[in-house]
Design an enzyme around this catalytic site. Structure first.
Site, PDB file in Angstrom:
ATOM      1  N   CYS A 143      -9.346   1.433   1.926  1.00 51.50           N
ATOM      2  CA  CYS A 143      -9.149   1.280   3.370  1.00 51.50           C
ATOM      3  C   CYS A 143      -9.788   0.018   3.960  1.00 51.50           C
ATOM      4  CB  CYS A 143      -9.740   2.471   4.118  1.00 51.50           C
ATOM      5  SG  CYS A 143      -9.609   4.032   3.266  1.00 51.50           S
ATOM      6  N   CYS A 155     -12.572   3.954  -0.676  1.00 51.65           N
ATOM      7  CA  CYS A 155     -12.349   3.520   0.709  1.00 51.65           C
ATOM      8  C   CYS A 155     -13.048   2.196   0.994  1.00 51.65           C
ATOM      9  CB  CYS A 155     -12.832   4.600   1.672  1.00 51.65           C
ATOM     10  SG  CYS A 155     -12.841   4.053   3.380  1.00 51.65           S
ATOM     11  N   HIS A 209      -1.738   0.834  33.320  1.00 50.51           N
ATOM     12  CA  HIS A 209      -0.674  -0.156  33.432  1.00 50.51           C
ATOM     13  C   HIS A 209      -1.237  -1.571  33.462  1.00 50.51           C
ATOM     14  CE1 HIS A 209       3.284  -1.573  34.505  1.00 50.51           C
ATOM     15  NE2 HIS A 209       2.744  -2.304  35.469  1.00 50.51           N
ATOM     16  N   GLU A 266       1.984  -0.904   2.983  1.00 51.73           N
ATOM     17  CA  GLU A 266       0.930  -1.750   3.565  1.00 51.73           C
ATOM     18  C   GLU A 266       0.824  -3.076   2.812  1.00 51.73           C
ATOM     19  OE1 GLU A 266      -1.971   1.660   5.511  1.00 51.73           O
ATOM     20  OE2 GLU A 266      -2.541   0.817   3.595  1.00 51.73           O
ATOM     21  N   LYS A 274      -8.555  -3.395   2.529  1.00 44.36           N
ATOM     22  CA  LYS A 274      -7.136  -3.442   2.906  1.00 44.36           C
ATOM     23  C   LYS A 274      -6.975  -3.869   4.360  1.00 44.36           C
ATOM     24  CE  LYS A 274      -5.508  -0.381   5.024  1.00 44.36           C
ATOM     25  NZ  LYS A 274      -5.119   0.937   4.542  1.00 44.36           N
ATOM     26  N   TYR A 314       2.107   4.882   1.478  1.00 49.05           N
ATOM     27  CA  TYR A 314       1.159   4.090   2.263  1.00 49.05           C
ATOM     28  C   TYR A 314       0.862   2.740   1.599  1.00 49.05           C
ATOM     29  CZ  TYR A 314      -0.746   8.156   4.959  1.00 49.05           C
ATOM     30  OH  TYR A 314      -0.965   9.219   5.782  1.00 49.05           O
ATOM     31  N   GLU A 369       1.335   3.599  27.959  1.00 49.38           N
ATOM     32  CA  GLU A 369       1.669   4.329  29.195  1.00 49.38           C
ATOM     33  C   GLU A 369       3.002   5.061  29.053  1.00 49.38           C
ATOM     34  OE1 GLU A 369       2.721   1.936  32.788  1.00 49.38           O
ATOM     35  OE2 GLU A 369       2.478   0.219  31.460  1.00 49.38           O
TER      36      GLU A 369
HETATM   37  P1  NDP Z   1       1.819   7.972  -1.680  1.00 45.23           P
HETATM   38  O1  NDP Z   1       1.776   9.380  -2.132  1.00 45.23           O
HETATM   39  O2  NDP Z   1       1.682   7.651  -0.240  1.00 45.23           O
HETATM   40  O3  NDP Z   1       3.134   7.279  -2.198  1.00 45.23           O
HETATM   41  C1  NDP Z   1       3.506   7.301  -3.534  1.00 45.23           C
HETATM   42  C2  NDP Z   1       4.870   6.676  -3.605  1.00 45.23           C
HETATM   43  O4  NDP Z   1       5.260   6.550  -4.964  1.00 45.23           O
HETATM   44  C3  NDP Z   1       5.930   7.530  -2.928  1.00 45.23           C
HETATM   45  O5  NDP Z   1       6.824   6.666  -2.276  1.00 45.23           O
HETATM   46  C4  NDP Z   1       6.594   8.237  -4.103  1.00 45.23           C
HETATM   47  O6  NDP Z   1       7.938   8.541  -3.841  1.00 45.23           O
HETATM   48  C5  NDP Z   1       6.516   7.175  -5.158  1.00 45.23           C
HETATM   49  N1  NDP Z   1       6.525   7.704  -6.511  1.00 45.23           N
HETATM   50  C6  NDP Z   1       5.707   8.649  -7.030  1.00 45.23           C
HETATM   51  N2  NDP Z   1       6.008   8.852  -8.327  1.00 45.23           N
HETATM   52  C7  NDP Z   1       7.013   8.028  -8.633  1.00 45.23           C
HETATM   53  C8  NDP Z   1       7.775   7.791  -9.805  1.00 45.23           C
HETATM   54  N3  NDP Z   1       7.531   8.449 -10.920  1.00 45.23           N
HETATM   55  N4  NDP Z   1       8.758   6.861  -9.762  1.00 45.23           N
HETATM   56  C9  NDP Z   1       9.025   6.178  -8.624  1.00 45.23           C
HETATM   57  N5  NDP Z   1       8.341   6.374  -7.470  1.00 45.23           N
HETATM   58  C10 NDP Z   1       7.354   7.291  -7.475  1.00 45.23           C
HETATM   59  O7  NDP Z   1       0.688   7.259  -2.573  1.00 45.23           O
HETATM   60  P2  NDP Z   1       0.025   5.835  -2.488  1.00 45.23           P
HETATM   61  O8  NDP Z   1      -0.223   5.471  -3.902  1.00 45.23           O
HETATM   62  O9  NDP Z   1       0.774   4.920  -1.625  1.00 45.23           O
HETATM   63  O10 NDP Z   1      -1.342   6.174  -1.775  1.00 45.23           O
HETATM   64  C11 NDP Z   1      -2.197   7.211  -2.271  1.00 45.23           C
HETATM   65  C12 NDP Z   1      -2.839   7.964  -1.160  1.00 45.23           C
HETATM   66  O11 NDP Z   1      -3.861   7.186  -0.594  1.00 45.23           O
HETATM   67  C13 NDP Z   1      -1.895   8.303  -0.021  1.00 45.23           C
HETATM   68  O12 NDP Z   1      -1.254   9.525  -0.202  1.00 45.23           O
HETATM   69  C14 NDP Z   1      -2.784   8.325   1.191  1.00 45.23           C
HETATM   70  O13 NDP Z   1      -3.185   9.642   1.406  1.00 45.23           O
HETATM   71  C15 NDP Z   1      -3.947   7.432   0.802  1.00 45.23           C
HETATM   72  N6  NDP Z   1      -3.847   6.162   1.553  1.00 45.23           N
HETATM   73  C16 NDP Z   1      -3.997   6.191   2.903  1.00 45.23           C
HETATM   74  C17 NDP Z   1      -3.899   5.048   3.638  1.00 45.23           C
HETATM   75  C18 NDP Z   1      -4.060   5.106   5.112  1.00 45.23           C
HETATM   76  O14 NDP Z   1      -4.584   6.081   5.611  1.00 45.23           O
HETATM   77  N7  NDP Z   1      -3.591   4.105   5.857  1.00 45.23           N
HETATM   78  C19 NDP Z   1      -3.640   3.763   3.008  1.00 45.23           C
HETATM   79  C20 NDP Z   1      -3.466   3.840   1.591  1.00 45.23           C
HETATM   80  C21 NDP Z   1      -3.567   5.007   0.899  1.00 45.23           C
HETATM   81  P3  NDP Z   1       8.390   9.844  -2.992  1.00 45.23           P
HETATM   82  O15 NDP Z   1       8.024   9.578  -1.594  1.00 45.23           O
HETATM   83  O16 NDP Z   1       9.865   9.871  -3.207  1.00 45.23           O
HETATM   84  O17 NDP Z   1       7.681  11.003  -3.590  1.00 45.23           O
END
Ligand code: NDP
Length: 461
Positions: free
Chosen positions: A48, A43, A438, A184, A51, A180, A443
Site C-alpha cells: 500500500c 503494506c 460547494h 493500479e 504503491k 487491485y 456535493e
Molecule cells: P485480486 O484478487 O484483486 O485480483 C486477482 C486477479 O487475478 C483477478 O482479476 C483474477 O481474476 C485474476 N486471476 C486469478 N487467478 C487467475 C488465473 N489463474 N488466470 C488468470 N487470471 C487470474 O488480487 P491482487 O493480486 O490484485 O491483490 C491481492 C489483494 O491485495 C487484493 O485482493 C486486495 O485485497 C489487496 N490489495 C488492496 C489494495 C487496495 O486496497 N487499494 C491494493 C492492492 C492489493 P477474476 O477476477 O476473474 O477472479
C-alpha cells in the site's frame, strides 16, 4: 499453572502482527515478535505505502498536461526512476523504524528471524535455533504474490514485489490480472511513460466492483492509452533478444520488456510447523479461524492475510484489536467484516462501500439507484475528457443507503467518509437533509434528489 517464557508470541511483523504485539506489550504482557524480512510487512514495505507513493509520482504527467489550460507553460519535463526509488526507499526505511520503535517502546522483544511452531506452546527461532515457550501464539505471516508456477516462462515474469525495486523503468510492460494490483500498476506504469498493456481473463476488469465503475474505468484507461485485452490470458513467456515474447490464449503475440503477474496472493503457511502444532489450513493453504480469529488450536490465533478473510491492511489491524479485546480484556469481540470501505488507486480512482447494484438486486426486491455522471470542474479548463461517476444504491423498503460507488479524483477519500453514514444505517433522506459543500464533486452525493432508475425483482424499470 505452567509458566511460559512469553505470554504472547507473534510470528510475522506486518500490520496485524505488529499491532497485536505492541498493544499486548503495552498492557504489560511479556511479548515476543519475530519477522524474517522487514518490520511493517507487505503494506509498508512492498504494498500500500510504496504503491501510493508511486501513484503520486505517476500523476505528474497529467498534472503537467492539465496545467496548460490554467495558463501555465511547463518547461520540458523528465522523469528519473532511480531518484523515485531512492526517495521511496528512504521513506519506507523511516516507517520501518517507527514500527520497530513502537514495539520497543511497548517493551516487546523484537527478533529478526524466521520463527516456526514446534508444538502448540513452543516456537523455534531459526536464526539461533533457540526455542521459547509461549502461552498464546498469533500467526500473522501474511501472503505473497501467486507466482503462477504452471505458466511456461513464469520465472521470467515479475510480481508486485519486484516492481518496487526494478533497476530500470521498462519501456513496455504487460500486466496480467484484473484486480487491485494489476489495475493500479497499469495506471502507475502508464503515467510514468511506459507502454502498458493489461490482460485479463474475464469480460471486465475488477470483477468484485460495481459494473458501472468497472466500465467507466476501463474506458478512461483506454482513453489514456492503456491497452486492455479482456477474455484472454497469457499462455507462455519466453526470452526474445533483450525482451520477452508472450503468447496468449487468443493467439496474440506480444513483445515487451517486462511481464508482471498480479493474479492474486497466496497465504504464507508453508514450513511454519502448523501441522506439528495441529493448526488446520483450508485447501487454499489459508489458516482456518473461527469468528474470534482462533485457529483449530485454542491458544493459537491467526490474523490478516494468512487467513481466508478480507486481504486489506485495516482489516488485519481491526482483527488484531479484536484479538486484544477477546484475549486480554475479557471482552470477546468478533471482527466485523461488513461494509468495508475500499479504494482502488487507479487513475481515475475508485472508492466504494457496501453492495454493488448487482449484489443489491439479488438481495432486495426493490432498489432506487441514484446515478450522476459528469465532467469534474477541473476538467472544464484542463480539457481532459474524464468523467466522474457517483452512484448511491438505496433499498426502497426502508430507504437505507446500502451502497455507494464513486469513480473519479479523491474517490478513496470520499469512500472513507461515506463508510460512516452507511455503517450507521443512514437513509437517503439523511443524505438529502445534509447541506452540500460547494463547489465540490462530492456535493453530488447529497443533491441527487430523484432516482435515476429503479430495480424491481432484479429488472431495471
Ligand atoms: P485480486 O484478487 O484483486 O485480483 C486477482 C486477479 O487475478 C483477478 O482479476 C483474477 O481474476 C485474476 N486471476 C486469478 N487467478 C487467475 C488465473 N489463474 N488466470 C488468470 N487470471 C487470474 O488480487 P491482487 O493480486 O490484485 O491483490 C491481492 C489483494 O491485495 C487484493 O485482493 C486486495 O485485497 C489487496 N490489495 C488492496 C489494495 C487496495 O486496497 N487499494 C491494493 C492492492 C492489493 P477474476 O477476477 O476473474 O477472479
Amino acid at each position: 499453572m505452567p509458566s511460559f517464557d512469553f505470554d504472547l508470541f507473534v510470528i510475522g511483523g506486518g500490520s496485524g502482527g505488529v499491532r497485536s504485539a505492541r498493544v499486548a506489550a503495552s498492557l504489560g504482557k511479556k511479548v515476543g515478535i519475530a519477522e524474517e524480512y522487514r518490520y511493517g510487512g507487505t503494506c509498508v514495505i512492498r504494498g500500500c505505502v510504496p504503491k501510493k507513493l508511486f501513484v503520486y509520482a505517476s500523476q505528474y504527467s497529467e498534472h503537467f498536461e492539465d496545467a496548460a489550460g490554467f495558463g501555465w507553460t511547463v518547461g520540458e519535463s523528465s522523469f528519473d526512476w532511480k531518484k523515485l526509488i531512492e526517495a521511496k526507499d528512504k521513506e519506507i526505511a523511516r516507517l520501518e523504524g517507527l514500527y520497530r520503535k513502537g514495539l520497543d517502546n511497548a517493551k516487546a522483544d523484537i527478533f529478526d528471524t524466521r520463527a516456526e511452531l514446534v508444538d502448540a506452546h513452543t516456537v523455534k527461532l531459526l536464526k539461533t535455533g533457540q526455542t521459547v515457550t509461549v502461552e498464546t501464539i498469533v500467526v500473522a505471516t501474511g501472503g505473497r504474490p501467486n507466482l503462477h508456477a504452471a505458466l511456461p516462462g513464469h520465472e521470467l515474469c515479475i510480481s508486485s514485489n519486484e516492481a518496487f525495486h526494478l533497476e530500470e523503468l521498462p519501456k513496455s510492460i504487460l500486466i496480467a490480472g484484473g484486480g487491485y494490483i494489476a489495475v493500479e500498476f497499469a495506471n502507475i506504469f502508464h503515467g510514468l511513460g511506459v507502454e502498458t498493456t493489461l490482460i485479463y481473463r474475464g469480460a471486465e476488469i475488477l470483477s468484485r466492483f460495481d459494473q458501472d465503475l468497472r466500465k467507466g474505468l476501463h474506458e478512461a484507461m483506454e482513453e489514456k492509452g492503456i491497452r486492455i485485452l479482456c477474455h484472454d490470458i497469457i499462455q507462455s513467456v519466453e526470452k526474445v533478444g533483450s525482451g520477452l515474447g508472450v503468447r496468449t490464449k487468443n493467439d496474440k503475440a506480444l513483445t515487451v520488456d517486462t511481464v508482471m503477474l498480479a493474479l492474486g496472493r497466496t497465504p504464507n503457511t508453508e514450513n511454519l510447523g502448523l501441522q506439528a502444532a495441529g493448526v488446520a489450513v483450508n485447501d487454499q493453504g489459508a489458516i482456518v479461524v473461527d469468528e474470534y480469529s482462533r485457529t483449530s488450536v485454542p491458544n493459537i490465533y491467526a490474523l490478516g492475510d494468512v487467513t481466508d478473510r478480507v486481504q486489506l491492511t485495516p482489516v488485519a489491524i481491526h482483527e488484531a484489536m479484536c484479538f486484544i479485546e477477546t484475549v486480554y480484556k475479557n471482552n470477546p469481540t468478533r471482527p466485523d467484516h461488513e461494509l468495508i470501505p475500499t479504494a482502488v488507486f487507479s487513475q481515475p480512482e475508485i472508492g466504494t462501500v457496501g453492495l454493488t447494484e448487482e449484489e443489491a438486486a439479488k438481495r432486495y426486491p426493490e432498489l432506487e439507484v441514484y446515478r450522476a455522471q459528469f465532467r469534474p470542474m477541473k476538467a472544464t479548463l484542463s480539457g481532459r475528457a474524464e468523467k466522474m461517476i457517483m452512484k448511491l444504491i438505496v433499498n426502497a423498503a426502508d430507504r437505507k443507503v446500502i451502497g455507494a460507488h464513486i469513480l473519479g479524483h479523491d474517490a478513496g477519500e470520499m469512500a472513507q467518509l461515506l463508510g460512516i453514514p452507511i455503517k450507521a444505517g443512514c437513509t437517503k433522506d439523511d443524505f438529502d437533509r445534509t447541506m452540500a459543500v460547494h463547489p465540490t464533486a462530492s456535493e453530488e452525493l447529497v443533491t441527487m434528489y430523484s432516482p435515476s432508475y429503479r430495480i424491481r425483482n432484479g429488472e431495471r424499470v
